[in-house]
Design a protein around this motif. Structure first.
Motif, PDB file in Angstrom:
ATOM      1  N   ARG A  82       0.830  -1.206   0.000  1.00 63.38           N
ATOM      2  CA  ARG A  82       0.000   0.000   0.000  1.00 63.38           C
ATOM      3  C   ARG A  82       0.863   1.253   0.000  1.00 63.38           C
ATOM      4  NH1 ARG A  82      -3.927  -0.217   4.784  1.00 63.38           N
ATOM      5  NH2 ARG A  82      -2.234   0.496   6.099  1.00 63.38           N
ATOM      6  N   ASP A  83       1.959   1.218   0.770  1.00 59.70           N
ATOM      7  CA  ASP A  83       2.844   2.378   0.764  1.00 59.70           C
ATOM      8  C   ASP A  83       4.269   1.991   1.122  1.00 59.70           C
ATOM      9  OD1 ASP A  83       3.260   2.720   3.715  1.00 59.70           O
ATOM     10  OD2 ASP A  83       1.145   3.255   3.711  1.00 59.70           O
ATOM     11  N   ILE A  84       5.163   2.914   0.819  1.00 58.59           N
ATOM     12  CA  ILE A  84       6.579   2.740   1.126  1.00 58.59           C
ATOM     13  C   ILE A  84       7.097   4.080   1.624  1.00 58.59           C
ATOM     14  CG2 ILE A  84       7.262   3.213  -1.263  1.00 58.59           C
ATOM     15  CD1 ILE A  84       9.602   1.206  -0.795  1.00 58.59           C
ATOM     16  N   GLU A  85       7.896   4.029   2.688  1.00 59.18           N
ATOM     17  CA  GLU A  85       8.454   5.259   3.234  1.00 59.18           C
ATOM     18  C   GLU A  85       9.966   5.143   3.315  1.00 59.18           C
ATOM     19  OE1 GLU A  85       8.100   8.435   6.878  1.00 59.18           O
ATOM     20  OE2 GLU A  85       6.853   6.639   6.932  1.00 59.18           O
ATOM     21  N   PHE A  86      10.627   6.146   2.772  1.00 59.92           N
ATOM     22  CA  PHE A  86      12.077   6.247   2.819  1.00 59.92           C
ATOM     23  C   PHE A  86      12.423   7.308   3.862  1.00 59.92           C
ATOM     24  CE2 PHE A  86      10.968   4.706  -1.349  1.00 59.92           C
ATOM     25  CZ  PHE A  86      11.901   3.729  -1.600  1.00 59.92           C
ATOM     26  N   ALA A  87      12.408   6.919   5.156  1.00 59.06           N
ATOM     27  CA  ALA A  87      12.702   7.871   6.225  1.00 59.06           C
ATOM     28  C   ALA A  87      14.119   8.412   6.060  1.00 59.06           C
ATOM     29  CB  ALA A  87      12.523   7.217   7.589  1.00 59.06           C
ATOM     30  N   ASP A  88      15.042   7.519   5.785  1.00 56.99           N
ATOM     31  CA  ASP A  88      16.410   7.853   5.387  1.00 56.99           C
ATOM     32  C   ASP A  88      16.978   6.608   4.727  1.00 56.99           C
ATOM     33  OD1 ASP A  88      17.692   6.142   7.399  1.00 56.99           O
ATOM     34  OD2 ASP A  88      17.199   7.704   8.855  1.00 56.99           O
ATOM     35  N   GLU A  89      18.230   6.647   4.322  1.00 58.49           N
ATOM     36  CA  GLU A  89      18.766   5.525   3.556  1.00 58.49           C
ATOM     37  C   GLU A  89      18.884   4.234   4.366  1.00 58.49           C
ATOM     38  OE1 GLU A  89      23.091   5.684   2.574  1.00 58.49           O
ATOM     39  OE2 GLU A  89      22.923   7.701   3.440  1.00 58.49           O
ATOM     40  N   TYR A  90      18.741   4.320   5.688  1.00 58.61           N
ATOM     41  CA  TYR A  90      18.854   3.137   6.536  1.00 58.61           C
ATOM     42  C   TYR A  90      17.506   2.665   7.085  1.00 58.61           C
ATOM     43  CZ  TYR A  90      23.702   4.495   6.279  1.00 58.61           C
ATOM     44  OH  TYR A  90      24.939   4.843   5.812  1.00 58.61           O
ATOM     45  N   ASN A  91      16.459   3.412   6.840  1.00 60.14           N
ATOM     46  CA  ASN A  91      15.144   3.093   7.392  1.00 60.14           C
ATOM     47  C   ASN A  91      14.072   3.145   6.317  1.00 60.14           C
ATOM     48  OD1 ASN A  91      15.765   2.811  10.281  1.00 60.14           O
ATOM     49  ND2 ASN A  91      16.410   4.940  10.074  1.00 60.14           N
ATOM     50  N   ILE A  92      13.926   2.031   5.618  1.00 66.24           N
ATOM     51  CA  ILE A  92      12.904   1.921   4.582  1.00 66.24           C
ATOM     52  C   ILE A  92      11.808   1.011   5.120  1.00 66.24           C
ATOM     53  CG2 ILE A  92      12.425   1.173   2.225  1.00 66.24           C
ATOM     54  CD1 ILE A  92      15.463   1.656   1.681  1.00 66.24           C
ATOM     55  N   THR A  93      10.571   1.482   5.048  1.00 68.42           N
ATOM     56  CA  THR A  93       9.442   0.744   5.589  1.00 68.42           C
ATOM     57  C   THR A  93       8.370   0.581   4.519  1.00 68.42           C
ATOM     58  OG1 THR A  93       9.858   1.774   7.735  1.00 68.42           O
ATOM     59  CG2 THR A  93       7.747   0.684   7.460  1.00 68.42           C
ATOM     60  N   LEU A  94       7.824  -0.612   4.441  1.00 63.01           N
ATOM     61  CA  LEU A  94       6.699  -0.905   3.551  1.00 63.01           C
ATOM     62  C   LEU A  94       5.473  -1.215   4.399  1.00 63.01           C
ATOM     63  CD1 LEU A  94       8.513  -3.492   1.267  1.00 63.01           C
ATOM     64  CD2 LEU A  94       7.717  -1.270   0.509  1.00 63.01           C
ATOM     65  N   LYS A  95       4.309  -1.051   3.809  1.00 63.10           N
ATOM     66  CA  LYS A  95       3.076  -1.502   4.459  1.00 63.10           C
ATOM     67  C   LYS A  95       2.290  -2.284   3.424  1.00 63.10           C
ATOM     68  CE  LYS A  95       0.772   0.916   7.564  1.00 63.10           C
ATOM     69  NZ  LYS A  95       0.500   0.250   8.809  1.00 63.10           N
ATOM     70  N   THR A  96       1.862  -3.487   3.817  1.00 65.84           N
ATOM     71  CA  THR A  96       1.087  -4.311   2.896  1.00 65.84           C
ATOM     72  C   THR A  96      -0.341  -3.788   2.813  1.00 65.84           C
ATOM     73  OG1 THR A  96       0.349  -5.879   4.576  1.00 65.84           O
ATOM     74  CG2 THR A  96       2.435  -6.375   3.468  1.00 65.84           C
ATOM     75  N   ARG A  97      -1.057  -4.263   1.832  1.00 67.88           N
ATOM     76  CA  ARG A  97      -2.456  -3.854   1.647  1.00 67.88           C
ATOM     77  C   ARG A  97      -3.330  -4.318   2.815  1.00 67.88           C
ATOM     78  NH1 ARG A  97      -3.019  -0.933  -2.532  1.00 67.88           N
ATOM     79  NH2 ARG A  97      -1.672  -1.187  -4.332  1.00 67.88           N
ATOM     80  N   ASN A  98      -2.907  -5.358   3.535  1.00 72.49           N
ATOM     81  CA  ASN A  98      -3.683  -5.791   4.697  1.00 72.49           C
ATOM     82  C   ASN A  98      -3.092  -5.302   6.020  1.00 72.49           C
ATOM     83  OD1 ASN A  98      -1.542  -7.513   4.581  1.00 72.49           O
ATOM     84  ND2 ASN A  98      -2.712  -9.398   4.816  1.00 72.49           N
ATOM     85  N   GLY A  99      -2.206  -4.300   5.962  1.00 68.39           N
ATOM     86  CA  GLY A  99      -1.779  -3.580   7.159  1.00 68.39           C
ATOM     87  C   GLY A  99      -0.540  -4.060   7.881  1.00 68.39           C
ATOM     88  N   ILE A 100       0.240  -4.965   7.337  1.00 69.63           N
ATOM     89  CA  ILE A 100       1.463  -5.424   7.994  1.00 69.63           C
ATOM     90  C   ILE A 100       2.589  -4.442   7.694  1.00 69.63           C
ATOM     91  CG2 ILE A 100       3.171  -7.275   8.189  1.00 69.63           C
ATOM     92  CD1 ILE A 100       0.986  -9.213   7.174  1.00 69.63           C
ATOM     93  N   ASP A 101       3.235  -3.945   8.751  1.00 68.31           N
ATOM     94  CA  ASP A 101       4.397  -3.065   8.589  1.00 68.31           C
ATOM     95  C   ASP A 101       5.639  -3.913   8.377  1.00 68.31           C
ATOM     96  OD1 ASP A 101       3.113  -0.553   8.968  1.00 68.31           O
ATOM     97  OD2 ASP A 101       3.082  -0.904  11.123  1.00 68.31           O
ATOM     98  N   ILE A 102       6.421  -3.559   7.381  1.00 69.61           N
ATOM     99  CA  ILE A 102       7.648  -4.292   7.075  1.00 69.61           C
ATOM    100  C   ILE A 102       8.815  -3.329   7.159  1.00 69.61           C
ATOM    101  CG2 ILE A 102       8.901  -5.586   5.315  1.00 69.61           C
ATOM    102  CD1 ILE A 102       5.655  -5.959   4.451  1.00 69.61           C
ATOM    103  N   HIS A 103       9.754  -3.643   8.042  1.00 66.83           N
ATOM    104  CA  HIS A 103      10.930  -2.801   8.239  1.00 66.83           C
ATOM    105  C   HIS A 103      12.097  -3.428   7.488  1.00 66.83           C
ATOM    106  CE1 HIS A 103       8.721  -0.590  11.284  1.00 66.83           C
ATOM    107  NE2 HIS A 103       8.260  -1.774  11.663  1.00 66.83           N
ATOM    108  N   LEU A 104      12.425  -2.846   6.325  1.00 73.94           N
ATOM    109  CA  LEU A 104      13.512  -3.380   5.500  1.00 73.94           C
ATOM    110  C   LEU A 104      14.878  -2.960   6.002  1.00 73.94           C
ATOM    111  CD1 LEU A 104      12.358  -2.885   1.803  1.00 73.94           C
ATOM    112  CD2 LEU A 104      12.452  -4.992   3.087  1.00 73.94           C
ATOM    113  N   GLY A 105      14.944  -1.820   6.668  1.00 72.39           N
ATOM    114  CA  GLY A 105      16.252  -1.276   7.031  1.00 72.39           C
ATOM    115  C   GLY A 105      16.815  -0.534   5.848  1.00 72.39           C
ATOM    116  N   SER A 106      18.056  -0.791   5.515  1.00 72.45           N
ATOM    117  CA  SER A 106      18.696  -0.101   4.395  1.00 72.45           C
ATOM    118  C   SER A 106      18.397  -0.828   3.084  1.00 72.45           C
ATOM    119  CB  SER A 106      20.204  -0.045   4.606  1.00 72.45           C
ATOM    120  OG  SER A 106      20.769  -1.323   4.429  1.00 72.45           O
TER     121      SER A 106
END
Length: 195
Positions: A82-106
């Motif tokens: 549903r969305d992706i946030e690039f807080a900074d180059e080390y903190n990339i976060t995705l959210k699935t369409r059913n609401g799961i937050d995914i913390h990718l890191g860098s």
């Protein structure tokens, strides 16, 4: 000389995500091109947040922000996010369409992380795990946090392809245990004969 054959490759263009800037919506297509969105139907698009909006204008290409392009290329056809946030180059976060937050890191190893994530999301769906978060930013092994606060470490998922799988690790542990028992047995026999 005119060639006897001409090959034409046609690539379908599709909208991948959108960026909101100054109450306007800009769409990012599959090639990273940015154009103003003429409609407000963003339901099937990934919201892209946390990027430098000063560089966002119609006719530009998001490829200048390399980490954004890399991640978007990897997730664009899955349709799970549903969305992706690039807080900074080390903190990339995705959210699935059913609401799961995914913390990718860098973005490091993002291809491996996305491949692992895709398999995990399928398993979460099949096993009906009540997942709240998936942490891929802590170590080589991802962690699933459920809505009741429990953390689970999936056994068969490893982001680093050079690291042993669970089965390989168990086999090595068994071999090491046998070797240690054999060494202990030899020591006991030597101690018995020498003493």
């Amino acid at each position: 000389v005119i060639p006897s054959r001409l090959d034409v490759i046609i690539k379908e263009d599709f909208d991948l995500g959108y960026i909101e800037k100054n109450d306007k919506f800009y769409v990012v297509d599959g090639n990273g091109n940015i154009k103003e969105l003429t409609h407000t139907d963003t339901e099937n698009l990934i919201e892209i947040r946390g990027i430098d909006k000063n560089e966002i204008s119609e006719g530009e290409n998001i490829s200048s922000q390399e980490e954004v392009k890399i991640i978007l290329d990897q997730i664009k056809k899955q349709g799970l996010f549903r969305d992706i946030e690039f807080a900074d180059e080390y903190n990339i976060t995705l959210k699935t369409r059913n609401g799961i937050d995914i913390h990718l890191g860098s973005k490091k190893d993002s291809d491996k992380k996305i491949a692992t994530l895709s398999k995990m999301l399928k398993e979460i769906n099949v096993k009906k795990i009540d997942a709240k978060e998936i942490l891929l930013n802590l170590c080589k092994n991802p962690v699933i946090v459920t809505n009741n606060g429990e953390s689970t470490l999936p056994e068969n998922y490893n982001i680093d392809e050079n690291t042993d799988t669970t089965e390989e690790t168990e086999n090595k542990d068994k071999e090491n245990t046998k070797e240690n028992k054999n060494k202990d047995s030899i020591k006991e026999n030597n101690n018995g004969t020498l003493g």
